[in-house]
Enzyme design. Structure first.
Site, PDB file in Angstrom:
ATOM      1  N   ASP A  72      38.802  47.251  38.507  1.00 22.98           N
ATOM      2  CA  ASP A  72      39.298  46.912  37.177  1.00 22.98           C
ATOM      3  C   ASP A  72      40.086  45.605  37.202  1.00 22.98           C
ATOM      4  OD1 ASP A  72      39.644  47.240  34.494  1.00 22.98           O
ATOM      5  OD2 ASP A  72      41.139  48.829  34.634  1.00 22.98           O
ATOM      6  N   ASN A  76      38.756  42.368  36.024  1.00 18.95           N
ATOM      7  CA  ASN A  76      38.005  41.109  36.069  1.00 18.95           C
ATOM      8  C   ASN A  76      38.253  40.250  34.825  1.00 18.95           C
ATOM      9  OD1 ASN A  76      36.789  41.725  38.539  1.00 18.95           O
ATOM     10  ND2 ASN A  76      35.065  42.743  37.575  1.00 18.95           N
ATOM     11  N   HIS A 131      33.998  38.510  36.234  1.00 16.95           N
ATOM     12  CA  HIS A 131      32.980  39.397  36.793  1.00 16.95           C
ATOM     13  C   HIS A 131      32.252  38.727  37.960  1.00 16.95           C
ATOM     14  CE1 HIS A 131      33.638  42.357  33.737  1.00 16.95           C
ATOM     15  NE2 HIS A 131      33.261  41.552  32.749  1.00 16.95           N
ATOM     16  N   ARG A 137      31.194  47.754  25.064  1.00 21.84           N
ATOM     17  CA  ARG A 137      31.724  46.394  25.155  1.00 21.84           C
ATOM     18  C   ARG A 137      30.855  45.436  24.321  1.00 21.84           C
ATOM     19  NH1 ARG A 137      34.071  45.266  31.251  1.00 21.84           N
ATOM     20  NH2 ARG A 137      35.512  47.036  31.288  1.00 21.84           N
ATOM     21  N   LEU A 173      27.294  51.612  57.202  1.00 25.48           N
ATOM     22  CA  LEU A 173      27.981  51.908  55.949  1.00 25.48           C
ATOM     23  C   LEU A 173      26.976  52.240  54.850  1.00 25.48           C
ATOM     24  CD1 LEU A 173      30.660  51.744  54.194  1.00 25.48           C
ATOM     25  CD2 LEU A 173      29.993  49.384  53.725  1.00 25.48           C
ATOM     26  N   ILE A 233      41.342  58.095  35.886  1.00 27.87           N
ATOM     27  CA  ILE A 233      40.091  58.194  36.633  1.00 27.87           C
ATOM     28  C   ILE A 233      38.909  57.685  35.804  1.00 27.87           C
ATOM     29  CG2 ILE A 233      38.501  59.827  37.744  1.00 27.87           C
ATOM     30  CD1 ILE A 233      40.938  61.500  38.494  1.00 27.87           C
ATOM     31  N   GLU A 245      42.875  61.354  47.720  1.00 22.70           N
ATOM     32  CA  GLU A 245      44.162  60.701  47.569  1.00 22.70           C
ATOM     33  C   GLU A 245      43.980  59.533  46.602  1.00 22.70           C
ATOM     34  OE1 GLU A 245      46.873  61.939  48.836  1.00 22.70           O
ATOM     35  OE2 GLU A 245      45.727  63.514  49.860  1.00 22.70           O
TER      36      GLU A 245
END
Length: 250
Positions: free
Chosen positions: A26, A28, A43, A77, A137, A198, A210
């Site tokens: 959050d 940008n 962005h 948006r 990953l 969230i 967490e």
């Protein structure tokens, strides 16, 4: 079937480094506005930060990184910003997938693709296939994703495929149909930009994560900020319903 058990059903194995990190990227637009730049510049800068965070996860031994790129509510948006984000998404897929493949990173996408242009859907499928054999990953991008949508689509698919379970199914039954069945629940949730909510992201999966909130805007989330988040995580006592005394006795 789901590959990992639920934190409400069994106590997961944890360590000093989170196995799975989930992030709401959050800030940008605000980053760009502070610099008198158009929101889209923020962005674009945000994509560069994604590269750095992926690298940091690799350096620290994180196995799963899940990024909230576009929520099901982000369609609200301005149309020009949504159009730019879709184009940036396509551009990033074209430019970054080869690098992911070279670095043994697997790319997976979660969310409802039905509103995307066919060319973007095809590119997503190609990117996933190109990296499917990688076992380093796992980078998951959540696009047109919502936590409530995820739970609803899981229930619908479960009942469609196993109608005999319609009146009685377990967490394990449902977990196998959730978007992130292939990953353990996030150990650490990070949200940049100062908001502390969230926002309909991984509602099921964040049950015992967490939570780490920072005022730092996503384009400024550098290596030092990443390490602060990890340090915060390392200072948490992860009890999963138990007492501190039980942790000591174990």
């Amino acid at each position: 079937m789901a590959l990992f058990s639920s934190s409400t059903q069994s106590i997961p194995v944890t360590g000093d480094i989170p196995q799975h990190i989930a992030v709401i990227m959050d800030g940008n637009g605000r980053w760009a506005k502070k610099r008198l730049l158009p929101r889209v510049a923020g962005h674009r800068r945000g994509v560069e930060v994604v590269r750095e965070v992926v690298r940091q996860c690799g350096n620290h031994g994180v196995k799963y990184l899940t990024l909230f790129a576009f929520s099901s509510e982000n369609w609200r948006r301005p149309a020009d910003e949504v159009s730019f984000l879709m184009g940036l998404f396509m551009e990033a897929l074209q430019q970054e997938v080869g690098k992911l493949a070279e670095n043994n990173i697997r790319l997976r996408m979660i969310g409802d693709c039905s509103r995307f242009e066919p060319a973007l859907v095809a590119r997503i499928a190609e990117a996933e296939a190109q990296t499917a054999g990688n076992d380093g990953l796992t980078l998951t991008i959540a696009a047109n994703y919502g936590g409530r949508w995820d739970i609803m689509q899981a229930i619908k698919r479960l009942i469609a495929e196993k109608p005999e379970l319609a009146e009685q199914f377990t967490e394990a039954d449902l977990s196998a149909y959730l978007s992130m069945y292939y990953a353990p629940e996030p150990d650490l949730f990070i949200r940049t930009g100062g908001e502390q909510r969230i926002s309909n992201f991984l509602l099921w999966q964040l049950a015992y994560s967490e939570l780490y909130f920072t005022d730092t805007l996503w384009p400024d989330f550098d290596e030092a900020e990443f390490k602060r988040a990890i340090l915060s995580y390392q200072q948490r006592e992860r009890r999963f319903g138990r007492t501190s005394e039980q942790l000591i006795s174990n």
